[in-house]
Scaffold this motif. Structure first.
Motif, PDB file in Angstrom:
ATOM      1  N   LEU A  91       1.002  -1.254   0.090  1.00  0.00           N
ATOM      2  CA  LEU A  91      -0.083   0.138  -0.017  1.00  0.00           C
ATOM      3  C   LEU A  91       0.855   1.599   0.099  1.00  0.00           C
ATOM      4  O   LEU A  91       0.421   2.223  -0.740  1.00  0.00           O
ATOM      5  N   SER A  92       1.957   1.418   0.997  1.00  0.00           N
ATOM      6  CA  SER A  92       2.612   2.589   0.731  1.00  0.00           C
ATOM      7  C   SER A  92       3.503   2.665  -0.397  1.00  0.00           C
ATOM      8  O   SER A  92       3.596   3.687  -0.902  1.00  0.00           O
ATOM      9  N   ASP A  93       3.764   1.625  -1.183  1.00  0.00           N
ATOM     10  CA  ASP A  93       4.405   1.856  -2.395  1.00  0.00           C
ATOM     11  C   ASP A  93       3.459   2.114  -3.517  1.00  0.00           C
ATOM     12  O   ASP A  93       3.929   3.281  -4.465  1.00  0.00           O
ATOM     13  N   SER A  94       2.130   2.037  -3.316  1.00  0.00           N
ATOM     14  CA  SER A  94       1.371   2.426  -4.372  1.00  0.00           C
ATOM     15  C   SER A  94       1.177   4.017  -3.997  1.00  0.00           C
ATOM     16  O   SER A  94       0.825   4.724  -4.986  1.00  0.00           O
ATOM     17  N   TYR A  95       1.215   4.510  -2.739  1.00  0.00           N
ATOM     18  CA  TYR A  95       1.208   5.716  -2.396  1.00  0.00           C
ATOM     19  C   TYR A  95       2.229   6.577  -3.026  1.00  0.00           C
ATOM     20  O   TYR A  95       2.220   7.712  -3.572  1.00  0.00           O
ATOM     21  N   PHE A  96       3.599   6.107  -2.862  1.00  0.00           N
ATOM     22  CA  PHE A  96       4.916   6.536  -3.393  1.00  0.00           C
ATOM     23  C   PHE A  96       4.809   6.780  -4.738  1.00  0.00           C
ATOM     24  O   PHE A  96       5.125   7.610  -5.460  1.00  0.00           O
ATOM     25  N   ARG A  97       4.299   5.859  -5.581  1.00  0.00           N
ATOM     26  CA  ARG A  97       4.218   5.816  -7.109  1.00  0.00           C
ATOM     27  C   ARG A  97       3.285   7.009  -7.423  1.00  0.00           C
ATOM     28  O   ARG A  97       3.397   7.699  -8.380  1.00  0.00           O
ATOM     29  N   GLN A  98       2.236   7.113  -6.613  1.00  0.00           N
ATOM     30  CA  GLN A  98       1.024   8.307  -6.794  1.00  0.00           C
ATOM     31  C   GLN A  98       1.871   9.639  -6.665  1.00  0.00           C
ATOM     32  O   GLN A  98       1.618  10.711  -7.530  1.00  0.00           O
ATOM     33  N   GLY A  99       2.597   9.642  -5.652  1.00  0.00           N
ATOM     34  CA  GLY A  99       3.515  10.854  -5.488  1.00  0.00           C
ATOM     35  C   GLY A  99       4.216  11.402  -6.558  1.00  0.00           C
ATOM     36  O   GLY A  99       4.182  12.462  -6.885  1.00  0.00           O
ATOM     37  N   LEU A 100       4.873  10.280  -7.047  1.00  0.00           N
ATOM     38  CA  LEU A 100       5.912  10.695  -8.194  1.00  0.00           C
ATOM     39  C   LEU A 100       4.957  11.108  -9.516  1.00  0.00           C
ATOM     40  O   LEU A 100       5.568  12.082 -10.074  1.00  0.00           O
ATOM     41  N   LYS A 101       3.812  10.459  -9.619  1.00  0.00           N
ATOM     42  CA  LYS A 101       3.005  11.132 -10.855  1.00  0.00           C
ATOM     43  C   LYS A 101       2.677  12.455 -10.606  1.00  0.00           C
ATOM     44  O   LYS A 101       2.636  13.251 -11.551  1.00  0.00           O
ATOM     45  N   LEU A 102       2.175  12.665  -9.487  1.00  0.00           N
ATOM     46  CA  LEU A 102       1.835  13.971  -8.986  1.00  0.00           C
ATOM     47  C   LEU A 102       2.847  15.096  -9.176  1.00  0.00           C
ATOM     48  O   LEU A 102       2.647  16.230  -9.441  1.00  0.00           O
ATOM     49  N   GLN A 103       4.273  14.631  -8.704  1.00  0.00           N
ATOM     50  CA  GLN A 103       5.090  15.608  -8.614  1.00  0.00           C
ATOM     51  C   GLN A 103       5.504  16.053 -10.368  1.00  0.00           C
ATOM     52  O   GLN A 103       5.751  17.031 -10.793  1.00  0.00           O
ATOM     53  N   ALA A 104       5.430  15.078 -11.066  1.00  0.00           N
ATOM     54  CA  ALA A 104       5.593  15.195 -12.521  1.00  0.00           C
ATOM     55  C   ALA A 104       4.557  16.181 -13.044  1.00  0.00           C
ATOM     56  O   ALA A 104       4.816  16.970 -13.970  1.00  0.00           O
ATOM     57  N   GLN A 105       3.174  15.995 -12.862  1.00  0.00           N
ATOM     58  CA  GLN A 105       2.163  16.746 -13.113  1.00  0.00           C
ATOM     59  C   GLN A 105       2.447  18.211 -12.696  1.00  0.00           C
ATOM     60  O   GLN A 105       2.167  19.096 -13.558  1.00  0.00           O
ATOM     61  N   ILE A 106       2.590  18.395 -11.338  1.00  0.00           N
ATOM     62  CA  ILE A 106       3.152  19.612 -10.818  1.00  0.00           C
ATOM     63  C   ILE A 106       3.913  20.482 -11.619  1.00  0.00           C
ATOM     64  O   ILE A 106       3.968  21.623 -11.813  1.00  0.00           O
ATOM     65  N   TRP A 107       5.149  19.672 -11.738  1.00  0.00           N
ATOM     66  CA  TRP A 107       6.101  20.468 -12.512  1.00  0.00           C
ATOM     67  C   TRP A 107       5.990  20.867 -13.747  1.00  0.00           C
ATOM     68  O   TRP A 107       6.074  21.820 -14.351  1.00  0.00           O
ATOM     69  N   GLU A 108       5.218  20.094 -14.391  1.00  0.00           N
ATOM     70  CA  GLU A 108       4.875  20.308 -16.078  1.00  0.00           C
ATOM     71  C   GLU A 108       3.961  21.511 -15.965  1.00  0.00           C
ATOM     72  O   GLU A 108       4.058  22.389 -16.740  1.00  0.00           O
ATOM     73  N   ILE A 109       2.765  21.466 -15.263  1.00  0.00           N
ATOM     74  CA  ILE A 109       1.835  22.759 -15.202  1.00  0.00           C
ATOM     75  C   ILE A 109       2.723  23.968 -14.771  1.00  0.00           C
ATOM     76  O   ILE A 109       2.465  24.992 -15.473  1.00  0.00           O
ATOM     77  N   ALA A 110       3.391  23.783 -13.676  1.00  0.00           N
ATOM     78  CA  ALA A 110       3.910  24.984 -13.167  1.00  0.00           C
ATOM     79  C   ALA A 110       4.990  25.655 -14.203  1.00  0.00           C
ATOM     80  O   ALA A 110       5.151  26.706 -14.255  1.00  0.00           O
ATOM     81  N   ASN A 111       5.813  24.634 -14.738  1.00  0.00           N
ATOM     82  CA  ASN A 111       6.983  25.130 -15.663  1.00  0.00           C
ATOM     83  C   ASN A 111       6.324  25.614 -16.868  1.00  0.00           C
ATOM     84  O   ASN A 111       6.719  26.619 -17.495  1.00  0.00           O
ATOM     85  N   ALA A 112       5.304  25.071 -17.634  1.00  0.00           N
ATOM     86  CA  ALA A 112       4.506  25.594 -18.792  1.00  0.00           C
ATOM     87  C   ALA A 112       3.848  27.061 -18.134  1.00  0.00           C
ATOM     88  O   ALA A 112       4.067  27.986 -19.113  1.00  0.00           O
ATOM     89  N   SER A 113       3.475  27.247 -16.988  1.00  0.00           N
ATOM     90  CA  SER A 113       2.693  28.459 -16.935  1.00  0.00           C
ATOM     91  C   SER A 113       3.587  29.686 -16.698  1.00  0.00           C
ATOM     92  O   SER A 113       3.677  30.794 -17.023  1.00  0.00           O
ATOM     93  N   VAL A 114       4.862  29.682 -15.895  1.00  0.00           N
ATOM     94  CA  VAL A 114       6.197  30.530 -15.830  1.00  0.00           C
ATOM     95  C   VAL A 114       6.436  30.664 -16.985  1.00  0.00           C
ATOM     96  O   VAL A 114       6.877  32.123 -17.432  1.00  0.00           O
ATOM     97  N   LEU A 115       6.715  29.826 -17.937  1.00  0.00           N
ATOM     98  CA  LEU A 115       7.381  30.124 -19.329  1.00  0.00           C
ATOM     99  C   LEU A 115       6.336  30.973 -20.115  1.00  0.00           C
ATOM    100  O   LEU A 115       6.833  31.838 -20.972  1.00  0.00           O
ATOM    101  N   LEU A 116       5.045  30.606 -19.997  1.00  0.00           N
ATOM    102  CA  LEU A 116       4.267  31.662 -20.660  1.00  0.00           C
ATOM    103  C   LEU A 116       4.210  32.955 -20.374  1.00  0.00           C
ATOM    104  O   LEU A 116       3.841  33.902 -21.084  1.00  0.00           O
ATOM    105  N   GLY A 117       4.475  33.161 -18.934  1.00  0.00           N
ATOM    106  CA  GLY A 117       4.386  34.445 -18.432  1.00  0.00           C
ATOM    107  C   GLY A 117       5.437  35.198 -18.669  1.00  0.00           C
ATOM    108  O   GLY A 117       5.446  36.425 -18.759  1.00  0.00           O
ATOM    109  N   LYS A 118       6.647  34.530 -18.755  1.00  0.00           N
ATOM    110  CA  LYS A 118       7.871  35.087 -19.209  1.00  0.00           C
ATOM    111  C   LYS A 118       8.340  36.116 -18.201  1.00  0.00           C
ATOM    112  O   LYS A 118       8.854  36.991 -18.391  1.00  0.00           O
ATOM    113  N   ASN A 119       8.024  35.856 -16.941  1.00  0.00           N
ATOM    114  CA  ASN A 119       8.466  36.917 -15.819  1.00  0.00           C
ATOM    115  C   ASN A 119       9.594  36.165 -15.004  1.00  0.00           C
ATOM    116  O   ASN A 119       9.456  35.168 -14.437  1.00  0.00           O
ATOM    117  N   PRO A 120      10.894  36.620 -15.010  1.00  0.00           N
ATOM    118  CA  PRO A 120      12.117  36.088 -14.470  1.00  0.00           C
ATOM    119  C   PRO A 120      11.675  35.671 -12.971  1.00  0.00           C
ATOM    120  O   PRO A 120      12.259  34.607 -12.440  1.00  0.00           O
TER     121      PRO A 120
END
Length: 258
Positions: A125-154
């Motif tokens: 069960l803990s491994d399943s939550y760990f894998r879920q966390g990794l997927k959420l990390q990737a989603q968070i980084w992808e959305i955050a990265n795309a958002s700040v690049l679109l805004g172009k504010n250093p």
């Protein structure tokens, strides 16, 4: 509770083994005195002092290291809560659509981190939550990265991405902390030295007409109890000495997320 049972059985066997070593040393000492009643035990004191000294050092260093790792793991929980809280607050700098998406993902991510360690004894069960966390990390980084690049504010780019990266880094630090333990040879050496010390104790007691059972029991129980505490502290998610109370700060962080 499987870990607790194994730890208790191991230290109980150590206690019984030390009692047997004391008895063996006592009998061998008796035989030596009967065969050579006037013989001198020259050099034995130096050997005893050396063995006891090494046992004391191993116990002291192992206990100190274990306690240090226990405190470090507790501090990492607070560090992760602060990192997630900071990253969550900086979402206010992003456009509303991205901010709303990320807030939902952050809450889900933090809940997965809480569930991971609350169910640590259930590896599947803990491994399943760990894998879920990794997927959420990737989603968070992808959305955050795309958002700040679109805004172009250093400035916004630095604040948002640095805090997101810090959150991910702390999660990796906690993972590594759960894997960091003394080499198994340290525990083997500790057990061997305890048995050797018990044998020397028994040999030293052979000059007595009767076995000092009380002192023998105190010696065996003390060393075994210290060994159990060392093992239990080394695995604070599995033993009797829990670290779960430290996770309260993560729960409070989740409750404070708007």
């Amino acid at each position: 509770m499987e870990f607790v049972a194994v730890a208790l059985i191991s230290t109980t066997l150590l206690c019984l083994g030390m009692a047997g070593s004391i008895e063996t040393g006592y009998r061998m000492g008796k035989r030596r005195l009967e065969k050579y009643p006037e013989s001198k035990s020259e050099g034995i004191g130096a050997v005893e002092s050396s063995i006891f000294g090494i046992l004391g050092l191993i116990l002291a260093f192992t206990f100190t290291g274990t306690l240090s790792r226990y405190e470090s793991r507790t501090q990492l929980v607070l560090k992760e809560a602060n990192a997630i809280g900071t990253a969550y607050l900086r979402l206010d700098l992003l456009p509303k659509n991205d901010r709303d998406k990320l807030r939902s993902l952050y809450k889900e991510y933090l809940q997965s981190r809480i569930n991971l360690f609350e169910n640590y004894e259930n590896r599947q069960l803990s491994d399943s939550y760990f894998r879920q966390g990794l997927k959420l990390q990737a989603q968070i980084w992808e959305i955050a990265n795309a958002s700040v690049l679109l805004g172009k504010n250093p400035g916004i780019m630095t604040l948002v991405l640095s805090s997101t990266n810090e959150m991910i880094d702390v999660a990796n630090e906690r993972l590594q902390a759960t894997r960091t333990h003394p080499p198994i040879i340290v525990y083997i050496l500790l057990f061997i030295l305890a048995l050797a010390s018990a044998f020397l104790v028994g040999e030293s007691m052979s000059a007595n007409q009767r076995r000092p059972l009380l002192y023998m029991a105190i010696f065996c129980v003390t060393i075994s109890a210290i060994t159990y505490v060392i093992i239990d502290l080394e695995f604070p998610r599995l033993g009797l000495i829990k670290i779960h109370w430290g996770d309260k700060v993560l729960v409070e962080t989740l409750e404070n997320m708007k």
